[in-house]
Structure formats: structure tokens, C-alpha cells
Design a protein around this motif. Structure first.
Motif, PDB file in Angstrom:
ATOM      1  N   SER A  38       0.904  -1.136   0.048  1.00  0.00           N
ATOM      2  CA  SER A  38      -0.063  -0.198  -0.215  1.00  0.00           C
ATOM      3  C   SER A  38       0.860   1.181  -0.070  1.00  0.00           C
ATOM      4  N   PHE A  39       1.896   1.251   0.660  1.00  0.00           N
ATOM      5  CA  PHE A  39       2.606   2.394   1.000  1.00  0.00           C
ATOM      6  C   PHE A  39       3.403   2.711  -0.404  1.00  0.00           C
ATOM      7  N   GLN A  40       3.809   1.456  -1.178  1.00  0.00           N
ATOM      8  CA  GLN A  40       4.423   1.754  -2.677  1.00  0.00           C
ATOM      9  C   GLN A  40       3.510   2.219  -3.556  1.00  0.00           C
ATOM     10  N   VAL A  41       2.294   1.746  -3.463  1.00  0.00           N
ATOM     11  CA  VAL A  41       1.336   2.532  -4.380  1.00  0.00           C
ATOM     12  C   VAL A  41       1.001   4.044  -4.103  1.00  0.00           C
ATOM     13  N   LEU A  42       1.115   4.028  -2.557  1.00  0.00           N
ATOM     14  CA  LEU A  42       0.823   5.563  -2.533  1.00  0.00           C
ATOM     15  C   LEU A  42       1.893   6.630  -2.844  1.00  0.00           C
ATOM     16  N   TYR A  43       3.120   6.065  -2.877  1.00  0.00           N
ATOM     17  CA  TYR A  43       4.489   6.782  -3.408  1.00  0.00           C
ATOM     18  C   TYR A  43       4.155   6.927  -4.979  1.00  0.00           C
ATOM     19  N   PHE A  44       3.771   6.077  -5.567  1.00  0.00           N
ATOM     20  CA  PHE A  44       3.442   6.415  -6.902  1.00  0.00           C
ATOM     21  C   PHE A  44       2.345   7.289  -7.120  1.00  0.00           C
ATOM     22  N   PHE A  45       1.333   7.148  -6.339  1.00  0.00           N
ATOM     23  CA  PHE A  45       0.239   8.256  -6.634  1.00  0.00           C
ATOM     24  C   PHE A  45       0.666   9.520  -6.316  1.00  0.00           C
ATOM     25  N   ALA A  46       1.632   9.815  -5.370  1.00  0.00           N
ATOM     26  CA  ALA A  46       2.021  11.144  -4.745  1.00  0.00           C
ATOM     27  C   ALA A  46       2.905  11.466  -5.820  1.00  0.00           C
ATOM     28  N   SER A  47       3.786  10.867  -6.282  1.00  0.00           N
ATOM     29  CA  SER A  47       4.625  11.221  -7.710  1.00  0.00           C
ATOM     30  C   SER A  47       3.975  11.472  -8.897  1.00  0.00           C
ATOM     31  N   GLU A  48       2.482  10.978  -8.942  1.00  0.00           N
ATOM     32  CA  GLU A  48       1.975  11.128 -10.277  1.00  0.00           C
ATOM     33  C   GLU A  48       1.084  12.242 -10.362  1.00  0.00           C
ATOM     34  N   ILE A  49       0.548  12.521  -9.188  1.00  0.00           N
ATOM     35  CA  ILE A  49      -0.514  13.536  -9.068  1.00  0.00           C
ATOM     36  C   ILE A  49      -0.311  15.067  -9.001  1.00  0.00           C
ATOM     37  N   PHE A  50       1.193  15.306  -8.894  1.00  0.00           N
ATOM     38  CA  PHE A  50       1.628  16.670  -8.719  1.00  0.00           C
ATOM     39  C   PHE A  50       2.603  16.960  -9.825  1.00  0.00           C
ATOM     40  N   PRO A  51       2.864  18.337 -10.073  1.00  0.00           N
ATOM     41  CA  PRO A  51       3.436  18.426 -11.280  1.00  0.00           C
ATOM     42  C   PRO A  51       5.185  18.420 -10.948  1.00  0.00           C
ATOM     43  N   THR A  52       6.102  18.433 -11.850  1.00  0.00           N
ATOM     44  CA  THR A  52       7.461  18.366 -11.729  1.00  0.00           C
ATOM     45  C   THR A  52       8.032  19.188 -10.989  1.00  0.00           C
TER      46      THR A  52
END
Length: 562
Positions: A463-477
Motif C-alpha cells: 500500500s505504501f508503495q502504491v501511495l508513493y506512486f500516486f503522490a509522484s504522479e498527481i503533482f507537477p514536476t
């Protein structure tokens, strides 16, 4: 034809022999051609794995350096210099707590007040089991030869809260350090942040090993985590920005494996070096190698483009193409620069629009922060409570760390199939059910309890791994590291609470499990309100990040970039 070009870009386009609109040339498109995870990325990933391992050890050394020790009263009239923890007279001179000896109390001996040391008064009939007294002068006999700050600084019994406070101070340090490190990473670069955080953490860790008192130990524990607390998130971000969209999940799963490897290494070091000072020196000494990262770790190309440093970005892409044995023309790099400049100009944003981000994404950030708090609480809470199970605490900790490895790879099987949201929700609910299962497992079912702990840790890790992906993909560079670090900073509230959960168990054994399960169910259901990001190109601007999850019919050029 457009769909085919997504997976395998046309070489004629990438070498500049055909006319291409600059808008069609994106970094993700170039990465697909020169290698989404080629030799160049592999070398970078090997370099990133070292600070990831060190951070794993840095962040949880307190589990062993500040652990409680199994001890009992020194029965003056019975024990001698060579006495062991288990002696026949403990059966009638020390009360029991469950099946274990009381750590801090003994029975009164009728004859002790007039004892002249020449006669034997260590006899069962001399002890009054109805009258319990605390250990005189804090004199104890320990079960093992381990030395922690507990027996070095005299922290026992009623003062044990000072030991759990170390874990809380550790995470307060990360609370302040993570956003500070995120700011440094977004302003000065990912590689600079990793090298600086790792080097300062190494210095402060070694200094902490010479702490003369409990207060100084706490001070350096705090400062260490202020400086090194951002290593995990920055390694993760530089990893996800380095590869193409089809390899993000695999690449970052490989990176995070080394976090588990670091935890296992810490457990084995702690088992071999029983003195907390030696343990800190063994753990922190090798991390001075991170000084070299100021020169040898290449910067994130995506960050360089985001801050307008196109020439450095082009140089790194040339190196990547050469190492991966692909040809990359100058015309394509020029088109990438033109497209990037137009995108930055059209965005009408500052290079660091943090206020606009909190205005536009307040609910997204709030949900992400809550989810982070819950994941961190359960993740660390299970690790801290497992060392209190029966058996070897070092092996138990290592088992819980090893089970994280399949947890890191589990997202590979489900994220692209069922999406980020359903993966995150489902994994958090499974972890909650595992915690509930420990409530119904009886005290003598040690194997079942350990198995449930392992299932809970595996699923919360995934779950933590998925959350890191989410947080990395929903915010701009240009804000990715800062906003991810902000959510991670909020997560420190969970890790501040986690060290205190073993104290809850003293009042009600199942209190930690109930807390973990209820929090996971509540936050898990809220994750369904996130936008779906599966196979979405990483957003560069606030406008692109705001558009995630908004359904629209793409043009042919957009299909090429997705």
C-alpha cells in the motif's frame, strides 16, 4: 499506427530525419526510444540503492539502540556476581507477569532487615507473596549482555517512557527534515539533496555514538533525522523521473527493495554488535561514501527541464543514449528544448508555485496526507510491536523486513491491471483485516500471530508503495518533491504515534491492533476519491496536474505522448 508508436517510437522521428512537431517530442517519448530502463538508468539505480539502504538503517536504529531490556530485580540475599537471569530462587522471590518474571518488583523477605550476611535467608518460607516492593537502588540482572541506552543511562521501569520518546523524537526530526529536504531537492536538485542529506546524517550518527548522556543522545537523534529524513522520498522521485512510463513501477520496486535489505542488515548488525555505540558506528561509518555523490550522481533530467537548465539536461540525455547504445540527434534535443520552453511559458506559473498548488489541490493534498499518516502508523507500528512477540527479537524484525520485498513487488501485479485507487484501497483493507485477526489469535498461538503480523506488514508495504506512486504522479514536476515531501512530513504524525503503541498494549493488549485496523479502513475508503493516474504522463505544470482524471478525447499528437 498511433498506438504502436506509443510502445516503440519510430527511429526516424527520434533521429530527426523526419519532420516532427516539437509538441510531439516529450521527455517520456525520448526515454521510450533511448531505453526506458537501459544500462544508463541501471547504473543510476545502483547508486540510488545505497542511500536507500542507509536511510532504512538510519530511520529505525532506535528500535535497538533504545530498546527495553528483559531484566529482573537483583535479589541481594540470593544473587551473587555470577548469577544468571534464570535462577531457582526467582520462582519464589519475584512475582510473575503472565508467564514472565516481573521486571521491576520483588517479594518482601521477612529476614532481610536484620540480615548479617552470614546466614542463608534465601528460602521460600521467608518471602511474603502478598507484599510486593520495587527493586532497591535500581539494581537489576539482565537476560542478555546487550547494552542499550536503557542500562547505560539507567532508564528502567517508571522511566521507560523515555525510551519510547526516542522514536517520537526521531520522527519529529523527520517531520521537520522531510519538507526542508524536499525544498532543497526542488530548488537545488535531487542529486545535491541526496549527497547533502546522506553526508550530514553520517556525521551526526557518528557523533551520536559518543553521546555522554540521554539528553545529548536525543539531540543528535533529532538532528540526524532532520538532515537525512528526506533520502527515501528523494531517491524515489529521482528514480521515477529517470525512466519511461512503462518502467516506473518496476524501477521503483527495485529501488525500494533495498530499504528492506537495509532493515535486515540493521537487525543482523544489532544481533552481532550488542553495544549501541558500536552499532551506530558500524551503521553510519560506511555512509560517508555518499560524499562522492556530489560529483558522481547525475541530476534528474526532468528536474533540469522543469527549472530551465536545458543544456545540462541535453548533456545527460546524450550520455544516456551513448551508454544505452542508441542514436539521438541534436535536432530532437532542440525540439525537446523548444517544447519545454513553450510549455513553461504557456503555463503562466512561477518556477515554484507552491501557493497555487495548495489552492488548487487542497483536497488532494489533505487526502494524500491522511493516507500517509495511516500508512506510516501501521508500517512502523507493526515493526515496533513485532519485537515484543515471543522469540528472537532480531529474527522477528528481520522477518518483518524481508516480507516487505514481496510487498514492494505486489504493485507490479495489480497497479496496471486494476488501477492505483483500487490497489491502494484494497491493500489497506487487507492490512486492516490482518490486524483484526491478531485480536482473535490466542496468546499461545505464537506462529499464527507472527503470520498475521507478516501479512499485515506485506500488505501495508505494498500500500505504501502504491501511495508513493500516486503522490509522484498527481503533482507537477516543479513541485513534485516538495508536495510529496509535505505529505511525507504529515505522515510523521503517524510515526510519532507508532513508538507509543507498545505502551498502549500495557493497558489493553489489543489496543494497537484496533487502532491500526480502524485507521486503515477509514483512510482506505477515502483513497477512492483520488484521480486515476494509470499510464498517464507525469504532469509538468499545475494545469496538467489539475487535468488528471478529466476525461477528454485526445488528438493524434496527444496519443503519441501518452
Amino acid at each position: 499506427a498511433a498506438a504502436a508508436s506509443v510502445d516503440t517510437p519510430n527511429p526516424s522521428n527520434i533521429t530527426g530525419n523526419a519532420k516532427a512537431d516539437p509538441e510531439d517530442i516529450t521527455l517520456d517519448y525520448i526515454l521510450k526510444y533511448i531505453g526506458q530502463f537501459g544500462r544508463f538508468q541501471l547504473v543510476i539505480f545502483v547508486l540510488i540503492c545505497l542511500p536507500m539502504m542507509f536511510h532504512a538503517m538510519f530511520s529505525v536504529t532506535y528500535v535497538f539502540t533504545a530498546s527495553t531490556l528483559v531484566h529482573r530485580c537483583n535479589i541481594t540475599e540470593c544473587d551473587g556476581p555470577s548469577s544468571r537471569f534464570d535462577e531457582p530462587w526467582t520462582e519464589y522471590s519475584i512475582p510473575k507477569k503472565g508467564k514472565d518474571l516481573d521486571n521491576c518488583n520483588r517479594y518482601e523477605n521477612y529476614q532481610l532487615s536484620g540480615w548479617n550476611h552470614s546466614e542463608n535467608i534465601c528460602l521460600p518460607n521467608n518471602y511474603n507473596s502478598d507484599k510486593i516492593e520495587s527493586c532497591p537502588n535500581n539494581e537489576f540482572i539482565f537476560q542478555t549482555e546487550e547494552i542499550t541506552i536503557s542500562n547505560e543511562f539507567g532508564i528502567f521501569c517508571d522511566d521507560e517512557w523515555k525510551l519510547t520518546l526516542v522514536g517520537t523524537i526521531n520522527n519529529i526530526g523527520q517531520f521537520f527534515g522531510i519538507p526542508l529536504g524536499g525544498f532543497v531537492a526542488d530548488r537545488f536538485g535531487r542529486s545535491f539533496s541526496i549527497a547533502l542529506g546522506g553526508t550530514l546524517g553520517a556525521i551526526l550518527g557518528i557523533v551520536r555514538s559518543f553521546s555522554p548522556s540521554y539528553i545529548w543522545f536525543l539531540i543528535f537523534e533529532f538532528l540526524d533525522n532532520v538532515t537525512s529524513g528526506t533520502l527515501y522520498s528523494t531517491c524515489f522521485v529521482i528514480g521515477i523521473e529517470l525512466v519511461g512510463p512503462k518502467r516506473r513501477v518496476l524501477a521503483c520496486s527495485v529501488i525500494t527493495i533495498f530499504y528492506a535489505v537495509g532493515e535486515v542488515a540493521l537487525a543482523m548488525f544489532a544481533k552481532a554488535y550488542l553495544n549501541w555505540r558500536s552499532l551506530l558506528q558500524i551503521v553510519y561509518g560506511p555512509s560517508f561514501i555518499l560524499v562522492a555523490y556530489f560529483w558522481i550522481l547525475p541530476e534528474s533530467v526532468r528536474w533540469l527541464l522543469g527549472v530551465g537548465q536545458e543544456e545540462r539536461a541535453k548533456n545527460i540525455l546524450r550520455r544516456a543514449a551513448k551508454v544505452n547504445k542508441r542514436k539521438l540527434s541534436e535536432s530532437v534535443l532542440d525540439k525537446l528544448v523548444i517544447a519545454n520552453q513553450e510549455k513553461l511559458q504557456q503555463s503562466e506559473e512561477s518556477k515554484f508555485p507552491i501557493r497555487e498548488a495548495f489552492s488548487n489541490f487542497k483536497w488532494r493534498i489533505a487526502n494524500c496526507s491522511l493516507c500517509w499518516i495511516v500508512n506510516v502508523l501501521i508500517y512502523y507500528g507493526l515493526s515496533l510491536n513485532v519485537v515484543r512477540l515471543d522469540g528472537d527479537k532480531y529474527n522477528n524484525f528481520a522477518f518483518v523486513a524481508l516480507v516487505e520485498i514481496p510487498g514492494f513487488f505486489l504493485p507490479l501485479l495489480i497497479m496496471d491491471r486494476i488501477g492505483r485507487r483500487y490497489s491502494l484501497c484494497g491493500l489497506m483493507l487487507l492490512s486492516a483485516f490482518s490486524c483484526i485477526g491478531t485480536i482473535f489469535a490466542s496468546a499461545d498461538q505464537h506462529v499464527l500471530q507472527l503470520v498475521l503480523f507478516l501479512i499485515g506488514k506485506l500488505t501495508i508495504t505494498a500500500s505504501f508503495q502504491v501511495l508513493y506512486f500516486f503522490a509522484s504522479e498527481i503533482f507537477p514536476t516543479n513541485l513534485r518533491n516538495s508536495l510529496l515531501s509535505f505529505c511525507s512530513m504529515m505522515g510523521r504524525f503517524g510515526s510519532m504515534i507508532a513508538p507509543q503503541t507498545p505502551l498502549l498494549a500495557k493497558y489493553y493488549t489489543n489496543a494497537p491492533a484496533i487502532l491500526f485496523a480502524s485507521a486503515a479502513i477509514f483512510s482506505g475508503l477515502l483513497t477512492l476519491f483520488f484521480p486515476e493516474t494509470t499510464n498517464v504522463v507525469l504532469p509538468t505544470t499545475l494545469k496538467e496536474a489539475d487535468a488528471i482524471g478529466v476525461k477528454k478525447k485526445p488528438s493524434q499528437g496527444q496519443e503519441l505522448n501518452l
